[in-house]
Design a protein around this motif. Structure first.
Motif, PDB file in Angstrom:
ATOM      1  N   THR A  76       0.114  -1.123   0.239  1.00  0.00           N
ATOM      2  CA  THR A  76       0.200  -0.070  -0.248  1.00  0.00           C
ATOM      3  C   THR A  76       0.473   1.309  -0.533  1.00  0.00           C
ATOM      4  OG1 THR A  76      -0.545  -0.249   2.817  1.00  0.00           O
ATOM      5  CG2 THR A  76      -1.907  -1.452   1.480  1.00  0.00           C
ATOM      6  N   GLY A  77       2.204   1.549  -0.819  1.00  0.00           N
ATOM      7  CA  GLY A  77       3.277   2.405  -0.319  1.00  0.00           C
ATOM      8  C   GLY A  77       3.735   3.029   0.953  1.00  0.00           C
ATOM      9  N   SER A  78       3.731   1.339   2.337  1.00  0.00           N
ATOM     10  CA  SER A  78       4.253   2.070   3.181  1.00  0.00           C
ATOM     11  C   SER A  78       3.968   3.397   4.237  1.00  0.00           C
ATOM     12  CB  SER A  78       5.746   2.003   2.998  1.00  0.00           C
ATOM     13  OG  SER A  78       6.272   0.770   2.636  1.00  0.00           O
ATOM     14  N   PRO A  79       2.364   3.901   4.431  1.00  0.00           N
ATOM     15  CA  PRO A  79       2.497   4.596   4.534  1.00  0.00           C
ATOM     16  C   PRO A  79       2.418   4.946   6.065  1.00  0.00           C
ATOM     17  CG  PRO A  79       0.242   3.093   4.478  1.00  0.00           C
ATOM     18  CD  PRO A  79       1.344   2.808   3.597  1.00  0.00           C
ATOM     19  N   ILE A  80       2.934   6.071   6.515  1.00  0.00           N
ATOM     20  CA  ILE A  80       2.794   6.582   7.568  1.00  0.00           C
ATOM     21  C   ILE A  80       1.864   5.551   8.615  1.00  0.00           C
ATOM     22  CG2 ILE A  80       3.095   8.688   9.723  1.00  0.00           C
ATOM     23  CD1 ILE A  80       3.944   9.861   7.226  1.00  0.00           C
ATOM     24  N   ILE A  81       2.566   5.657  10.161  1.00  0.00           N
ATOM     25  CA  ILE A  81       1.557   4.559  10.649  1.00  0.00           C
ATOM     26  C   ILE A  81       1.295   5.096  11.908  1.00  0.00           C
ATOM     27  CG2 ILE A  81       1.695   2.234  11.931  1.00  0.00           C
ATOM     28  CD1 ILE A  81       0.805   2.091   9.319  1.00  0.00           C
ATOM     29  N   SER A  82       0.883   5.718  11.827  1.00  0.00           N
ATOM     30  CA  SER A  82       0.245   6.809  13.277  1.00  0.00           C
ATOM     31  C   SER A  82       0.198   6.048  14.649  1.00  0.00           C
ATOM     32  CB  SER A  82      -0.997   7.598  13.130  1.00  0.00           C
ATOM     33  OG  SER A  82      -1.997   7.130  12.910  1.00  0.00           O
ATOM     34  N   ALA A  83      -1.043   4.869  14.673  1.00  0.00           N
ATOM     35  CA  ALA A  83      -1.050   3.695  15.705  1.00  0.00           C
ATOM     36  C   ALA A  83      -1.366   2.488  15.219  1.00  0.00           C
ATOM     37  CB  ALA A  83      -2.476   4.397  16.590  1.00  0.00           C
ATOM     38  N   ILE A  84      -1.206   1.566  16.247  1.00  0.00           N
ATOM     39  CA  ILE A  84      -1.764  -0.108  16.799  1.00  0.00           C
ATOM     40  C   ILE A  84      -2.148  -0.135  17.266  1.00  0.00           C
ATOM     41  CG2 ILE A  84      -1.271  -2.139  16.453  1.00  0.00           C
ATOM     42  CD1 ILE A  84       2.107  -0.955  15.807  1.00  0.00           C
TER      43      ILE A  84
END
Length: 99
Positions: free
Chosen positions: A56-64
């Protein structure tokens, strides 16, 4: 059920019972994204999740977001956080538990 294009459903865990397959969701947004749950703490689950994230383009992950502390939902949270840079978010009751 068809999901919106910004939500990826990642099946995790090994089971012969299709009713008991667990899923992790990747919800992508315009500015940041989040995982809902993290699967088991094993290479197979984490690799599957990371693969979808990269596709998916390695989007910024703000949370798990950890919904609850069963090992099949929270087990991979720490490894996933390290791999993606996302922070683990859960209720204060769940926070002290680590896997």
């Amino acid at each position: 059920m068809e999901l919106p294009p910004n939500i990826s459903c990642i099946k995790v865990g090994e089971t012969d019972d299709p009713e008991r397959v667990n899923v992790v969701y990747l919800v992508t947004g315009a500015r940041s994204s989040a995982f809902i749950d993290s699967g088991w703490h094993n290479d197979s689950d984490v690799d599957s999740i990371i693969e979808v994230w990269k596709k998916t383009g390695s989007p910024i992950i703000s949370a798990i977001l950890v919904t609850h502390r069963h090992r099949d939902h929270a087990g991979g949270a720490s490894t996933l956080a390290t791999a993606t840079g996302g922070g683990v978010i859960c209720s204060p009751v769940e926070k002290p538990v680590s896997y």
